[in-house]
Design a protein around this motif. Structure first.
Motif, PDB file in Angstrom:
ATOM      1  N   ALA A   1       0.815  -1.217   0.000  1.00  8.84           N
ATOM      2  CA  ALA A   1       0.000   0.000   0.000  1.00  8.84           C
ATOM      3  C   ALA A   1       0.852   1.272   0.000  1.00  8.84           C
ATOM      4  O   ALA A   1       0.335   2.360  -0.250  1.00  8.84           O
ATOM      5  CB  ALA A   1      -0.932   0.002   1.211  1.00  8.84           C
ATOM      6  N   GLU A   2       2.144   1.149   0.257  1.00 11.72           N
ATOM      7  CA  GLU A   2       3.024   2.318   0.260  1.00 11.72           C
ATOM      8  C   GLU A   2       3.300   2.771  -1.164  1.00 11.72           C
ATOM      9  O   GLU A   2       3.235   1.976  -2.111  1.00 11.72           O
ATOM     10  CB  GLU A   2       4.359   1.973   0.939  1.00 11.72           C
ATOM     11  CG  GLU A   2       4.241   1.661   2.407  1.00 11.72           C
ATOM     12  CD  GLU A   2       5.551   1.182   3.022  1.00 11.72           C
ATOM     13  OE1 GLU A   2       6.436   0.704   2.271  1.00 11.72           O
ATOM     14  OE2 GLU A   2       5.675   1.293   4.240  1.00 11.72           O
ATOM     15  N   SER A   3       3.642   4.033  -1.294  1.00 11.20           N
ATOM     16  CA  SER A   3       4.037   4.539  -2.614  1.00 11.20           C
ATOM     17  C   SER A   3       5.368   3.902  -2.995  1.00 11.20           C
ATOM     18  O   SER A   3       6.086   3.372  -2.147  1.00 11.20           O
ATOM     19  CB  SER A   3       4.183   6.060  -2.572  1.00 11.20           C
ATOM     20  OG  SER A   3       5.329   6.427  -1.803  1.00 11.20           O
ATOM     21  N   ALA A   4       5.716   3.979  -4.265  1.00 13.53           N
ATOM     22  CA  ALA A   4       6.985   3.410  -4.740  1.00 13.53           C
ATOM     23  C   ALA A   4       8.160   4.041  -3.994  1.00 13.53           C
ATOM     24  O   ALA A   4       9.114   3.347  -3.625  1.00 13.53           O
ATOM     25  CB  ALA A   4       7.126   3.601  -6.243  1.00 13.53           C
TER      26      ALA A   4
ATOM     27  N   GLU B   1       8.150   5.341  -0.932  1.00  8.22           N
ATOM     28  CA  GLU B   1       8.168   4.851   0.447  1.00  8.22           C
ATOM     29  C   GLU B   1       8.709   3.420   0.508  1.00  8.22           C
ATOM     30  O   GLU B   1       9.487   3.088   1.404  1.00  8.22           O
ATOM     31  CB  GLU B   1       6.758   4.883   1.044  1.00  8.22           C
ATOM     32  CG  GLU B   1       6.244   6.280   1.321  1.00  8.22           C
ATOM     33  CD  GLU B   1       4.773   6.283   1.692  1.00  8.22           C
ATOM     34  OE1 GLU B   1       4.421   7.090   2.575  1.00  8.22           O
ATOM     35  OE2 GLU B   1       3.985   5.514   1.104  1.00  8.22           O
ATOM     36  N   ARG B   2       8.293   2.575  -0.447  1.00  7.65           N
ATOM     37  CA  ARG B   2       8.795   1.199  -0.496  1.00  7.65           C
ATOM     38  C   ARG B   2      10.300   1.187  -0.697  1.00  7.65           C
ATOM     39  O   ARG B   2      11.026   0.441  -0.040  1.00  7.65           O
ATOM     40  CB  ARG B   2       8.110   0.397  -1.613  1.00  7.65           C
ATOM     41  CG  ARG B   2       6.903  -0.364  -1.170  1.00  7.65           C
ATOM     42  CD  ARG B   2       6.441  -1.373  -2.187  1.00  7.65           C
ATOM     43  NE  ARG B   2       6.362  -0.887  -3.549  1.00  7.65           N
ATOM     44  CZ  ARG B   2       5.349  -0.214  -4.060  1.00  7.65           C
ATOM     45  NH1 ARG B   2       4.307   0.082  -3.327  1.00  7.65           N
ATOM     46  NH2 ARG B   2       5.376   0.176  -5.313  1.00  7.65           N
ATOM     47  N   LYS B   3      10.784   2.031  -1.616  1.00  6.91           N
ATOM     48  CA  LYS B   3      12.219   2.084  -1.886  1.00  6.91           C
ATOM     49  C   LYS B   3      12.983   2.501  -0.628  1.00  6.91           C
ATOM     50  O   LYS B   3      14.000   1.889  -0.280  1.00  6.91           O
ATOM     51  CB  LYS B   3      12.498   3.068  -3.027  1.00  6.91           C
ATOM     52  CG  LYS B   3      13.961   3.154  -3.380  1.00  6.91           C
ATOM     53  CD  LYS B   3      14.210   4.111  -4.524  1.00  6.91           C
ATOM     54  CE  LYS B   3      15.694   4.192  -4.828  1.00  6.91           C
ATOM     55  NZ  LYS B   3      16.009   5.170  -5.840  1.00  6.91           N
ATOM     56  N   GLU B   4      12.490   3.520   0.064  1.00  6.34           N
ATOM     57  CA  GLU B   4      13.142   3.991   1.281  1.00  6.34           C
ATOM     58  C   GLU B   4      13.118   2.905   2.361  1.00  6.34           C
ATOM     59  O   GLU B   4      14.121   2.651   3.032  1.00  6.34           O
ATOM     60  CB  GLU B   4      12.442   5.248   1.792  1.00  6.34           C
ATOM     61  CG  GLU B   4      13.111   5.871   2.990  1.00  6.34           C
ATOM     62  CD  GLU B   4      12.439   7.167   3.406  1.00  6.34           C
ATOM     63  OE1 GLU B   4      12.393   7.418   4.620  1.00  6.34           O
ATOM     64  OE2 GLU B   4      11.952   7.911   2.538  1.00  6.34           O
TER      65      GLU B   4
END
Length: 175
Positions: free
Chosen positions: A96-99, A101-104
């Motif tokens: 559900a996280e943005s791309a 946020e997922r990358k971080e």
């Protein structure tokens, strides 16, 4: 309970067991107190449902083996395989996280998880596994001290924590 520190303060709502159920930070501005942080509430700490497991014994537990497998997969650079070890809710939260946020989050996982061998040694010397119902928490504290050239000492401490949850009878990583 309000505690004043000059022109700042902390407002705490204590619990009967000396904990805190809610708190806020206040500041005196133009002869008026203003809330500058919070209010925030806190869940009561989990109640342990089994005795803790410490040190080397953790590595014999299913959770210890899972933690080392997770570290191995991250160490190998196989993030997809590491994510497979997460619980369903943890994977759903990640999805559900943005791309960005997922990358971080993924970079944080890679950067802060020790290698499997180092993590195993850290668990042996400073690990504690606690249980609260269908949740468990592995906390590993490592400490180092050294003497500097001027005779002073430097002390560093690192904590690695992993939450787990029981899903369909199997422990999974919950973050």
């Amino acid at each position: 309970m309000l505690t004043i520190y000059g022109d700042t303060g902390t407002l705490r709502i204590p619990t009967p067991d000396d904990g805190v159920s809610a708190m806020a930070f206040v500041t005196l501005e133009d002869d008026r107190w203003s809330v500058t942080g919070g209010p925030m509430t806190f869940e009561p700490p989990p109640v342990e449902t089994e005795p803790p497991v410490r040190g080397t014994a953790i590595l014999d537990h299913e959770i210890g083996r899972l933690a080392l497998e997770y570290a191995s997969r991250l160490e190998a650079g196989d993030l997809g395989a590491a994510i497979e070890l997460l619980s369903g809710p943890a994977r759903a939260k990640r999805a559900a996280e943005s791309a960005a946020e997922r990358k971080e989050s993924d970079e944080f996982r890679r950067r802060h998880m020790p290698t499997a061998a180092a993590f195993a040694e850290q668990i042996r010397s400073g690990g504690q596994l606690t249980f609260a119902g269908e949740r468990a928490y592995l906390n590993v504290v490592t400490s180092e001290s050294s003497t500097n050239a001027d005779g002073s000492s430097t002390f560093t401490s690192t904590t690695t924590s992993l939450p787990f949850e029981l899903q369909d009878g199997t422990w999974r990583i919950a973050h």
